[in-house]
Design an enzyme around this catalytic site. Structure first.
Site, PDB file in Angstrom:
ATOM      1  N   CYS A 181       6.948  -1.851  -0.106  1.00 57.35           N
ATOM      2  CA  CYS A 181       7.340  -2.682   0.963  1.00 57.35           C
ATOM      3  C   CYS A 181       8.361  -3.787   0.453  1.00 57.35           C
ATOM      4  O   CYS A 181       9.465  -3.314   0.458  1.00 57.35           O
ATOM      5  CB  CYS A 181       6.108  -3.086   1.783  1.00 57.35           C
ATOM      6  N   HIS A 240       3.326   1.836   2.850  1.00 54.18           N
ATOM      7  CA  HIS A 240       2.330   1.497   1.916  1.00 54.18           C
ATOM      8  C   HIS A 240       1.557   2.789   1.579  1.00 54.18           C
ATOM      9  O   HIS A 240       0.576   3.176   2.239  1.00 54.18           O
ATOM     10  CB  HIS A 240       1.423   0.616   2.649  1.00 54.18           C
ATOM     11  N   GLU A 257      -0.569   3.551  -0.786  1.00 54.96           N
ATOM     12  CA  GLU A 257      -1.796   3.089  -1.031  1.00 54.96           C
ATOM     13  C   GLU A 257      -2.955   3.420   0.044  1.00 54.96           C
ATOM     14  O   GLU A 257      -4.083   3.534  -0.351  1.00 54.96           O
ATOM     15  CB  GLU A 257      -1.864   1.835  -1.663  1.00 54.96           C
TER      16      GLU A 257
END
Length: 594
Positions: free
Chosen positions: A419, A546, A548
């Site tokens: 990001c 993102h 994750e």
């Protein structure tokens, strides 16, 4: 020191599994003691019995969602597929149970009151005086019952058990409407199991040790019972195994059997928590009280968790990643990032060492004011095997992040920017390779002559909450030579979760490609730059999304997996072998071998 988690389980006792069962996990005298992990572990145990499980997190604050919180306030903001900005515990639920939740799985006081006020404005209450009881409490119960039946699996099967975590502590004014709602809720379901979490500790000056004391538990349970909720299971968070005499005392004064006092002591990894509960008979207890047939106790899922926990404990080789961020004083600010790194490190059989670096400490201003802190930060960075710059907001520390990115690029060190990390990688390249000295994001310098990162006005109508580009979006790979594309399994596109207001200026992308920084991933319309890769570098990748948030213990996120492979010196050999296409299958093979 012992901390206990009060867990309340509500369910209808019927031979059929069609009736929804509810499990309520509440807190004791302090918050932040692991209710989320306990709730996730309970869900894991039930899923191991072949049940379809969902989860709900209740936060008593008045905020509509977690989107405007500082990470130092409640940890990271977790983003769901539908764009919901929610509490980080929903990330625990998704990772433990391998499910996908939606924004309404996170209930806040603000959401409840907003729903009730909207109904009042429409005249739905027919002129009645709107009160906390029954209107707010009824709204809570209706929300829970409705949300519990929404499928969280791809097969569309309705859940059979809903685990509900009530945030905060017993006695909080903010929690009272929810406590009252569940006091009423238990009478609509024939059987209730309540799991309180309490605090046991006293400092013994003679031995300089914490002694296990039961009084806080007794007081917490007494207060809960006074509010209409009685415990059935008491899960005690403690540093060491609970003494038998302490269990018996809790049993006596809290009106439960000794077998219903569960010890959740400190363990080597969170993967061991479901195993800890299983070892103390929690699975059998649930099967008996939920009337589950014996043949459903497959335990295959817990076998997988045991294999992961055993492998995690046996790891010897270590790989270090420098996490250069703004909120490094609280690791919960980057919970999903750390978990994604752990998943990837476990996949390559390495022990993870995260070096937390406050990006501001890398800047020359720190050298003048606090030279020791400056040199310590740079020593951490230079000794790491790889560099990660995660997402964030605000100008503080951005110059330090770009210094770290510059170092990784020049030293050929593995780098991943997520990001804001990707955006700053573009800014750094523009400054030091293209020669645009004032290149910047309009977030930090609106007057820059080279605005390489610009805002998206359609996602910023003047409010902060819920106005970003949020949720699951598709990224199209524009070339077959992309390293990240290969790591994803040579797919044409990926669907990942986003949370940003700013984007790389698409009008300037051709300048970067000429110098070797390629935009290998774009959105469906081809307007937004999603993935960057630097040629002639061991691993220099940036992603606007993102990744994750969708990483799982046996299926690590490909961008993080690539970073760990490169940091361990194994990326090229992995790519040469074809990446195994399916990372999940590859990991299962490793599990069997170990």
């Amino acid at each position: 020191m012992i901390k206990s988690i009060y867990c309340v389980l509500f369910f209808r006792y019927l031979p059929s599994l069609a009736a929804m069962k509810y499990i309520l996990v509440t807190g004791g005298v302090i918050s932040g003691i692991g209710k989320g992990i306990i709730s996730s572990s309970i869900g894991t145990i039930l899923k191991s019995c072949g049940l379809h499980v969902t989860a709900i997190k209740i936060d008593p604050y008045i905020n509509i969602d977690a989107g405007t919180f500082s990470p130092y306030e409640h940890g990271e903001v977790f983003v769901l597929d539908d764009g919901g900005e929610v509490d980080l515990d929903l990330g625990n639920y998704e990772r433990f149970l391998d499910i996908r939740l939606i924004r309404d799985n996170n209930i806040t006081t603000g959401k409840i009151y907003q729903a009730v006020i909207n109904k009042e404005r429409r005249g739905d209450y027919l002129g009645k005086t709107v009160q906390v009881v029954p209107h707010i409490t009824d709204a809570i119960q209706e929300w829970v019952m409705k949300q519990a039946r929404i499928s969280v699996d791809d097969d569309g099967v309705e859940p059979q058990v809903c685990v509900i975590e009530l945030g905060g502590t017993v006695g909080d004014i903010e929690s009272m409407p929810f406590i009252e709602a569940f006091r009423q809720f238990q009478f609509k379901h024939e059987y209730i199991i309540h799991d309180p979490v309490v605090l046991f500790f006293r400092w013994d000056h003679s031995t300089s040790m914490f002694c296990q004391k039961t009084k806080p538990t007794q007081n917490s349970v007494r207060e809960l019972r006074g509010l209409g909720l009685s415990p059935d299971l008491i899960m005690c968070r403690c540093a060491t195994v609970l003494e038998t005499s302490v269990k018996e005392k809790i049993s006596m004064f809290c009106h439960v059997e000794p077998t219903q006092v569960i010890c959740v002591q400190d363990v080597s990894s969170v993967y061991r928590v479901p195993l800890l509960l299983e070892d103390q008979g929690v699975v059998d207890y649930f099967c008996q009280r939920l009337n589950l047939p014996v043949e459903m106790r497959s335990r295959k899922m817990l076998t997988k968790w045991k294999e992961m926990a055993d492998r995690s404990d046996k790891l010897l080789e270590q790989v270090s990643i420098a996490l250069v961020g703004k909120y490094t004083k609280l690791s919960d600010s980057y919970t999903s990032v750390i978990k994604a790194l752990e998943h990837s490190a476990l996949a390559i059989n390495y022990k993870l060492d995260v070096k937390y670096i406050d990006s501001a400490d890398l800047e020359t201003s720190t050298l003048k004011e606090e030279p020791v802190k400056y040199h310590e930060a740079w020593q951490k960075l230079c000794s790491a095997h790889g560099v990660l710059v995660p997402g964030g907001f605000g100008v503080r520390g951005t110059e330090g992040k770009m210094l770290a990115i510059n170092w990784a690029r020049k030293q050929n060190k593995p780098f991943l920017g997520v990001c804001l990390g990707m955006q700053l990688a573009v800014c750094e390249f523009a400054r030091n390779v293209l020669g645009w000295e004032d290149a910047n994001s309009t977030e930090f310098n609106p007057e820059s002559k080279h605005p390489v990162v610009i805002d998206m006005p359609e996602h910023n109508p003047g409010q902060l909450g819920g106005t970003m580009r949020l949720g699951r979006r598709r990224t199209i790979f524009t070339t077959r030579d992309s390293v990240l594309r290969k790591l994803y399994g040579d797919v044409e596109h990926v669907d990942e979760r986003h949370r940003h207001r700013f984007e790389v200026n698409p009008e300037l992308k051709h300048h970067f490609a000429k110098e070797g920084l390629h935009f290998v991933g774009q959105d469906v319309e081809g307007e937004r730059m999603e993935v960057i890769e630097l040629q002639d570098h061991c691993y220099f990748v940036g992603v606007q999304y993102h990744p994750e948030f969708t990483s799982r213990p046996i299926k690590p996120s490909p961008p993080y997996f690539g970073l760990l492979l490169a940091a361990a010196g194994k990326l090229q050999s992995y790519l040469a072998k074809g990446c195994q296409i399916n990372i999940g299958v590859w990991l299962l093979v490793i599990l069997v071998k170990n």
